[in-house]
Design a protein around this motif. Sequence first.
Motif, PDB file in Angstrom:
ATOM      1  N   ALA A 333      -1.062  10.500   3.166  1.00  0.00           N
ATOM      2  CA  ALA A 333      -1.710  11.676   3.763  1.00  0.00           C
ATOM      3  C   ALA A 333      -2.568  12.418   2.738  1.00  0.00           C
ATOM      4  CB  ALA A 333      -0.661  12.620   4.333  1.00  0.00           C
ATOM      5  N   ALA A 334      -2.254  12.225   1.460  1.00  0.00           N
ATOM      6  CA  ALA A 334      -2.955  12.973   0.410  1.00  0.00           C
ATOM      7  C   ALA A 334      -4.121  12.197  -0.204  1.00  0.00           C
ATOM      8  CB  ALA A 334      -1.971  13.344  -0.692  1.00  0.00           C
ATOM      9  N   ILE A 335      -4.318  10.946   0.234  1.00  0.00           N
ATOM     10  CA  ILE A 335      -5.353  10.099  -0.375  1.00  0.00           C
ATOM     11  C   ILE A 335      -6.603  10.089   0.508  1.00  0.00           C
ATOM     12  CG2 ILE A 335      -5.948   7.721  -0.970  1.00  0.00           C
ATOM     13  CD1 ILE A 335      -3.065   7.296  -1.808  1.00  0.00           C
ATOM     14  N   PRO A 336      -7.698  10.683   0.037  1.00  0.00           N
ATOM     15  CA  PRO A 336      -8.902  10.715   0.879  1.00  0.00           C
ATOM     16  C   PRO A 336      -9.434   9.310   1.178  1.00  0.00           C
ATOM     17  CG  PRO A 336      -9.100  12.243  -0.973  1.00  0.00           C
ATOM     18  CD  PRO A 336      -7.869  11.419  -1.218  1.00  0.00           C
ATOM     19  N   ASN A 337      -9.426   8.433   0.166  1.00  0.00           N
ATOM     20  CA  ASN A 337     -10.060   7.119   0.346  1.00  0.00           C
ATOM     21  C   ASN A 337      -9.064   6.030   0.762  1.00  0.00           C
ATOM     22  OD1 ASN A 337      -9.141   7.676  -2.342  1.00  0.00           O
ATOM     23  ND2 ASN A 337     -10.085   5.797  -3.068  1.00  0.00           N
ATOM     24  N   LEU A 338      -8.168   6.368   1.670  1.00  0.00           N
ATOM     25  CA  LEU A 338      -7.306   5.333   2.266  1.00  0.00           C
ATOM     26  C   LEU A 338      -8.146   4.668   3.358  1.00  0.00           C
ATOM     27  CD1 LEU A 338      -4.253   4.290   2.402  1.00  0.00           C
ATOM     28  CD2 LEU A 338      -4.089   5.764   4.417  1.00  0.00           C
ATOM     29  N   ASP A 339      -8.555   3.416   3.098  1.00  0.00           N
ATOM     30  CA  ASP A 339      -9.556   2.805   3.977  1.00  0.00           C
ATOM     31  C   ASP A 339      -8.963   2.004   5.115  1.00  0.00           C
ATOM     32  OD1 ASP A 339     -12.056   3.324   2.198  1.00  0.00           O
ATOM     33  OD2 ASP A 339     -10.538   2.518   0.844  1.00  0.00           O
ATOM     34  N   HIS A 340      -7.682   1.642   5.003  1.00  0.00           N
ATOM     35  CA  HIS A 340      -7.065   0.776   6.009  1.00  0.00           C
ATOM     36  C   HIS A 340      -5.696   1.340   6.386  1.00  0.00           C
ATOM     37  CE1 HIS A 340     -10.064  -2.371   5.254  1.00  0.00           C
ATOM     38  NE2 HIS A 340      -9.955  -2.027   3.982  1.00  0.00           N
ATOM     39  N   SER A 341      -5.210   0.954   7.551  1.00  0.00           N
ATOM     40  CA  SER A 341      -3.856   1.365   7.920  1.00  0.00           C
ATOM     41  C   SER A 341      -2.870   0.754   6.916  1.00  0.00           C
ATOM     42  CB  SER A 341      -3.542   0.910   9.341  1.00  0.00           C
ATOM     43  OG  SER A 341      -3.694  -0.487   9.440  1.00  0.00           O
ATOM     44  N   CYS A 342      -1.743   1.413   6.738  1.00  0.00           N
ATOM     45  CA  CYS A 342      -0.747   0.971   5.744  1.00  0.00           C
ATOM     46  C   CYS A 342       0.173  -0.090   6.352  1.00  0.00           C
ATOM     47  CB  CYS A 342       0.116   2.145   5.315  1.00  0.00           C
ATOM     48  SG  CYS A 342      -0.805   3.525   4.644  1.00  0.00           S
ATOM     49  N   ASP A 343       0.725  -0.933   5.484  1.00  0.00           N
ATOM     50  CA  ASP A 343       1.765  -1.875   5.927  1.00  0.00           C
ATOM     51  C   ASP A 343       3.096  -1.143   6.009  1.00  0.00           C
ATOM     52  OD1 ASP A 343      -0.118  -3.840   5.714  1.00  0.00           O
ATOM     53  OD2 ASP A 343       0.789  -4.851   3.991  1.00  0.00           O
ATOM     54  N   THR A 344       3.941  -1.585   6.922  1.00  0.00           N
ATOM     55  CA  THR A 344       5.342  -1.122   6.892  1.00  0.00           C
ATOM     56  C   THR A 344       6.249  -2.151   7.557  1.00  0.00           C
ATOM     57  OG1 THR A 344       6.950   0.560   7.502  1.00  0.00           O
ATOM     58  CG2 THR A 344       5.131   0.216   9.054  1.00  0.00           C
ATOM     59  N   HIS A 345       7.405  -2.388   6.941  1.00  0.00           N
ATOM     60  CA  HIS A 345       8.442  -3.242   7.543  1.00  0.00           C
ATOM     61  C   HIS A 345       9.357  -2.428   8.449  1.00  0.00           C
ATOM     62  CE1 HIS A 345       7.325  -6.037   4.338  1.00  0.00           C
ATOM     63  NE2 HIS A 345       8.248  -6.916   4.684  1.00  0.00           N
ATOM     64  N   TYR A 346       9.120  -1.118   8.546  1.00  0.00           N
ATOM     65  CA  TYR A 346      10.109  -0.216   9.171  1.00  0.00           C
ATOM     66  C   TYR A 346      10.631  -0.678  10.532  1.00  0.00           C
ATOM     67  CZ  TYR A 346      12.382   4.354   9.801  1.00  0.00           C
ATOM     68  OH  TYR A 346      13.298   5.376   9.979  1.00  0.00           O
ATOM     69  N   PRO A 347       9.775  -1.163  11.462  1.00  0.00           N
ATOM     70  CA  PRO A 347      10.319  -1.583  12.754  1.00  0.00           C
ATOM     71  C   PRO A 347      11.418  -2.645  12.642  1.00  0.00           C
ATOM     72  CG  PRO A 347       7.955  -1.415  12.897  1.00  0.00           C
ATOM     73  CD  PRO A 347       8.308  -1.267  11.431  1.00  0.00           C
ATOM     74  N   TRP A 348      11.368  -3.449  11.579  1.00  0.00           N
ATOM     75  CA  TRP A 348      12.365  -4.510  11.420  1.00  0.00           C
ATOM     76  C   TRP A 348      13.697  -3.958  10.951  1.00  0.00           C
ATOM     77  CZ3 TRP A 348      10.741  -8.535  13.853  1.00  0.00           C
ATOM     78  CH2 TRP A 348       9.385  -8.888  13.835  1.00  0.00           C
ATOM     79  N   ASN A 349      13.707  -2.787  10.348  1.00  0.00           N
ATOM     80  CA  ASN A 349      14.932  -2.302   9.685  1.00  0.00           C
ATOM     81  C   ASN A 349      15.385  -0.909  10.099  1.00  0.00           C
ATOM     82  OD1 ASN A 349      13.185  -3.848   7.151  1.00  0.00           O
ATOM     83  ND2 ASN A 349      15.169  -4.653   7.763  1.00  0.00           N
ATOM     84  N   SER A 350      14.604  -0.227  10.931  1.00  0.00           N
ATOM     85  CA  SER A 350      14.866   1.205  11.164  1.00  0.00           C
ATOM     86  C   SER A 350      16.195   1.473  11.865  1.00  0.00           C
ATOM     87  CB  SER A 350      13.724   1.831  11.957  1.00  0.00           C
ATOM     88  OG  SER A 350      13.564   1.133  13.177  1.00  0.00           O
ATOM     89  N   ALA A 351      16.757   0.457  12.554  1.00  0.00           N
ATOM     90  CA  ALA A 351      18.029   0.685  13.255  1.00  0.00           C
ATOM     91  C   ALA A 351      19.152   1.023  12.277  1.00  0.00           C
ATOM     92  CB  ALA A 351      18.399  -0.549  14.069  1.00  0.00           C
ATOM     93  N   ASP A 352      18.994   0.649  11.013  1.00  0.00           N
ATOM     94  CA  ASP A 352      20.042   0.901  10.004  1.00  0.00           C
ATOM     95  C   ASP A 352      19.641   1.996   9.026  1.00  0.00           C
ATOM     96  OD1 ASP A 352      21.811  -0.912  10.953  1.00  0.00           O
ATOM     97  OD2 ASP A 352      21.423  -2.454   9.452  1.00  0.00           O
ATOM     98  N   ASP A 353      18.921   2.997   9.471  1.00  0.00           N
ATOM     99  CA  ASP A 353      18.387   3.956   8.502  1.00  0.00           C
ATOM    100  C   ASP A 353      19.478   4.828   7.873  1.00  0.00           C
ATOM    101  OD1 ASP A 353      16.504   5.138   6.926  1.00  0.00           O
ATOM    102  OD2 ASP A 353      15.165   5.692   8.559  1.00  0.00           O
ATOM    103  N   VAL A 354      19.158   5.372   6.702  1.00  0.00           N
ATOM    104  CA  VAL A 354      20.101   6.268   6.000  1.00  0.00           C
ATOM    105  C   VAL A 354      19.724   7.730   6.190  1.00  0.00           C
ATOM    106  CG1 VAL A 354      21.020   4.899   4.093  1.00  0.00           C
ATOM    107  CG2 VAL A 354      18.737   5.909   3.900  1.00  0.00           C
ATOM    108  N   ILE A 355      18.671   7.986   6.958  1.00  0.00           N
ATOM    109  CA  ILE A 355      18.297   9.397   7.146  1.00  0.00           C
ATOM    110  C   ILE A 355      18.685   9.864   8.545  1.00  0.00           C
ATOM    111  CG2 ILE A 355      16.439   9.394   5.447  1.00  0.00           C
ATOM    112  CD1 ILE A 355      14.496   9.200   7.894  1.00  0.00           C
ATOM    113  N   VAL A 356      18.831  11.159   8.687  1.00  0.00           N
ATOM    114  CA  VAL A 356      19.140  11.744   9.989  1.00  0.00           C
ATOM    115  C   VAL A 356      17.925  11.516  10.887  1.00  0.00           C
ATOM    116  CG1 VAL A 356      19.675  13.906  11.192  1.00  0.00           C
ATOM    117  CG2 VAL A 356      20.594  13.484   8.876  1.00  0.00           C
ATOM    118  N   PRO A 357      18.144  10.923  12.089  1.00  0.00           N
ATOM    119  CA  PRO A 357      16.990  10.607  12.933  1.00  0.00           C
ATOM    120  C   PRO A 357      16.244  11.845  13.424  1.00  0.00           C
ATOM    121  CG  PRO A 357      19.067   9.833  13.935  1.00  0.00           C
ATOM    122  CD  PRO A 357      19.424  10.580  12.689  1.00  0.00           C
TER     123      PRO A 357
END
Length: 419
Positions: A333-357
């Motif tokens: 969010a802080a990088i002006p020149n982010l030219d492409h969407s970011c990668d994330t594996h999150y959908p594959w692993n989010s069911a086991d998260d360690v943070i409060v949903p």
Amino acid sequence: MSTSGDTRIRELVVTPIAFRDPPLLNSNGVHEPLALRVILQLVLEDGTVGLGESPGGTARLERLKAAAKVVVGMDVFDTTALSAAIDAALLPTVPSSHERGWTTSAVEVACLDAQGRLLGRPVVDLLGGAVRDHVPFAAYLFYKWGEHPALDGRAAVGDDWGEALDPAGIVEQARLMRQRYGFRSFKLKGGVFPPDEEIAAIRALAEAFPGEPLRLDPNTAWTVETSRYVARELDGVLEYLEDPTKGIPGMAEVAKNSPLPLATNMCVIAWEHLRPAVEQDAIQVLLTDHHYWGGLRRTRELAAVCEAFGLALSMHSNSHLGISLAAMTHVAAAIPNLDHSCDTHYPWNSADDVIVPGVLELRDGAVAVPSGPGLGVELDHDALGRLHRLYVDSGMRTRDDTGYMRRIQPDYELRLPRW
Ligand code: GKR
Ligand code: MG
């Protein structure tokens, strides 16, 4: 909120965890049923706690434990000195600056989380403020088996994604990703099947999602010649081709005749790699990753270097949970020149998260920048305890995609390049 309390570090609590991972295929083999991470809790003298998340594995865990000894008594606002102290402590036994970067990065994120909590401001504000309030992510598509096969007395483990071993399976997975999270760009992990099959999968995606950005990443499974062939075949179809071949000189050879921009998260992974990469014109897109570039502030600095040399910027991911996703979102969010969407594996692993949903949600292919203090996420202590027990009981200590593949297909041979 105020910082009038004691902002020195009392303790860095380092907790290794394991969480479920589907059988995702790549050029090295296949993901094991569990993935490893390490969760950091940086406790200040005034009781404030900052969170961090790092990739796991014995070596990285031991380095984080070594860092935990170094940081005690230092001021949480002294992140430059903290990183330098950790770096100096690791230097005699860890010669690679890239490897040391994994440790300093995780600690820096925990410091920034604690600083934000002390100041009552989101981490993005400590990075210069947000230039976007939502960060776009790409659907990370993988060839995959329908289940982890039964092995050594353990029953088979399925998931709700199903099998994807051909173009139709990949398109179906992309549709599920779109349906569940609204992604508007797609990355396919390649290097699994012969290049023509992966080209066919990309063409099928282009037909199913016309005009939407597509990328292919075989993790150096191809020779220079094969890389050139794929680049020609997918000219006008891919937004970029990621790590088709090994090393800066190899990528430079491909880049000479490639109609497509080349991207990397493999051959430019430390500051000393930037100069040769730029001199040889080896890459056009850098996938940054705060987990090894030294943390969130260094990632912001890296973005400025990329701007100076005309390199486009994207973001790399590994199997991760919500503390990492929060950190990735704040820095993106802080990088002006982010030219492409970011990668994330999150959908594959989010069911086991360690943070409060509730705070981090992938909706319309993007994550809203958390607005709470620090990273804006809270640790779920029960989940942490459960995932730590899973780590202890599993006996798994290092990621080994190739070894796991061989247990299932004993004749599997790791060959890079393979084609
Ligand atoms: O999770 O299999 C995987 C990926 O291949 C990962 O290990 C890579 O680090 O996502 C990564 C990449 O873009 O190269
Ligand atoms: Mg990659």
